[in-house]
Design a protein around this motif. Sequence first.
Motif, short mmCIF file in Angstrom:
data_model
loop_
_atom_site.label_atom_id
_atom_site.label_comp_id
_atom_site.label_asym_id
_atom_site.label_seq_id
_atom_site.Cartn_x
_atom_site.Cartn_y
_atom_site.Cartn_z
N ILE A 270 72.80 56.03 88.82
CA ILE A 270 73.55 54.79 88.66
C ILE A 270 73.81 54.08 89.99
N GLY A 271 73.36 54.66 91.09
CA GLY A 271 73.55 54.03 92.40
C GLY A 271 72.21 53.86 93.09
N ALA A 272 72.26 53.74 94.40
CA ALA A 272 71.04 53.58 95.19
C ALA A 272 70.32 54.92 95.33
N VAL A 273 69.00 54.85 95.50
CA VAL A 273 68.17 56.04 95.67
C VAL A 273 67.35 55.88 96.95
N LEU A 274 67.39 56.92 97.79
CA LEU A 274 66.61 56.94 99.02
C LEU A 274 65.71 58.16 99.00
N GLY A 289 70.93 50.77 91.15
CA GLY A 289 71.07 50.21 92.49
C GLY A 289 69.71 50.03 93.14
N ASP A 290 69.72 49.88 94.45
CA ASP A 290 68.47 49.71 95.19
C ASP A 290 67.70 51.02 95.27
N ILE A 291 66.38 50.90 95.40
CA ILE A 291 65.51 52.06 95.60
C ILE A 291 64.75 51.86 96.90
N SER A 304 64.45 49.33 88.93
CA SER A 304 65.73 49.14 89.61
C SER A 304 66.41 47.86 89.14
N LYS A 305 67.73 47.96 88.97
CA LYS A 305 68.53 46.76 88.70
C LYS A 305 68.80 45.99 89.99
N GLY A 306 68.50 46.63 91.12
CA GLY A 306 68.64 45.97 92.41
C GLY A 306 67.27 45.66 92.98
N SER A 307 67.06 46.03 94.26
CA SER A 307 65.80 45.77 94.94
C SER A 307 65.04 47.07 95.17
N ILE A 308 63.75 46.94 95.45
CA ILE A 308 62.89 48.10 95.73
C ILE A 308 62.18 47.86 97.06
#
Length: 531
Positions: A270-274, A289-291, A304-308
């Motif tokens: 549910i959050g960013a992934v690195l 979140g962002d990936i 992603s619901k954010g950016s990749i």
Amino acid sequence: MADDRFHLEFREDGVYLSASEGADYSMPSVVGFLKSKGVENYNGDAVMTFLSRKDGVPAKVAERDPEQEKEASLEVKISSDAMAAELWIEPPFGDKPWPSVDQVVEFLSAQGVVEGVDRGLVSEVLSEKKARSWTVVASGTAAIDGAEADFDYKVQFGSAKPKEEDESGRVDLKNLSSVTVVMKNQMLAEKIPATEGMDGVTVKGLVLKAKKGKDRPLPAGAGTYASEDGIHLFSLIDGNLVLKGGKLHVVPVFQVDGDVDYSVGNINFIGAVLVNGAVREGFEIVSSGDIEIRGVVEGAHLASKGSISVTGGIRGMNKAKIEADGNITVGFIDQAHVRSGQNITVTNAVLHSDLAAHGNVTVLGGQKSQIAGGKVQAGLEVLCLTLGSEMGTKTEVVVGVLAELTERKKHLLSLLAESEEKGEKIEANLSFLKKLEASGQLDENKRALMISLTKAKFQLQSQLGSAKDELRIIEEQMENSKTKGCVRVKGICYPGVTVSVRGLTYIVREKQQFCSFVYDGGEVKVKPFDY
């Protein structure tokens, strides 16, 4: 236990033994009875005569000995730790009385045994006339130390174990449980307080003090907070739960130090992934979140619901599917399906891929910033260094209104019309029910229906609001596409390229340089790059 087959009679001239009529007995039983009565100086010949006669007539078997005719005597033995006391009873002579329970308890107390005396056991020993053996009749109580504070974890941690088999008996080894997702304000742990403990006591009455259980603070780490009573631990944010240094931490970024492969499994967060490594073929990352991928993406799925952001690039093998509501930034793209709700930015080549962005697609910044093969769509603009290839690779570029936006607009308009019609029916039914209520004719069933329709009305209004907002955004994007759509090539555009702007198509038949393809006067025209 006394043997009721025999009876002793104490006369002035001696001790007489008799047996019940018809009783069966032997020498051991006779001798055992005499000894149990304290008659140790019996005459063996007299006993043998008694055994041979068996006529019920009392037989003198011993002389009277005043020194042997004693009362019962008691002894006590206390263990070295004073946690047990044993009783020894020397039986009374003949028919002299056995001590009572109270007399034994009083004796024990006089010897210092004041706690843990089992009166029931003492009574049993006396009733059975159990003598000349040590019997534990008192026991101390050991101290019970208090338990240390502990924690009941309310979240099951990811264990990197495969999920259960499906109906066909297969296990998807990619679906591991390595991510522990928690929501804001979710309970993570409950403290089980330390206990006071229970004091013990020896048979001598010495109190054994118990140790109080050690307290422990809640394992509160970053991204968590404790309740006011210090008993419950909650998540402060949405994120990944990790146990580090004995503390629970909720981190907004799920980090993979190596590759996303069978050791990690698919990621749904549910959050960013690195990811500091690569995403291997067949694996999936889904994130709200962002990936960020610092290696390459093979034939994998990213959503992603954010950016990749993919530093290394995408080696798709015609299997990769990359989707983001926000921007997508990539080193290179080869044989992949890529969709962005905003812009796609690529440093190097885009080869034989299917790209679509609601905003711009930019392929610049590297020595091989080239679009060759496949199809590239943009709502506003496509910008690249090289378009097509010297080999005449079939390449399609489309700018203007995206087909998916047109389809989505059509769907939203249909949904709005259907919802408005449904809303009118709900309003009509509610109006009728309110009239019944005003006239006092509303029964319980109709009242329940009115409550249900009222809830449906508010839900429908919320859905209508969301659909109208999305439709407005789509219409704005479509309007911008009509006025701003163009394709710009900073270097060379090769034959074999097809350019479509606002629904009109231009086929490139000759090599072009530093050019733009724009809508002008009802057709697509070639203009200078900085037009």
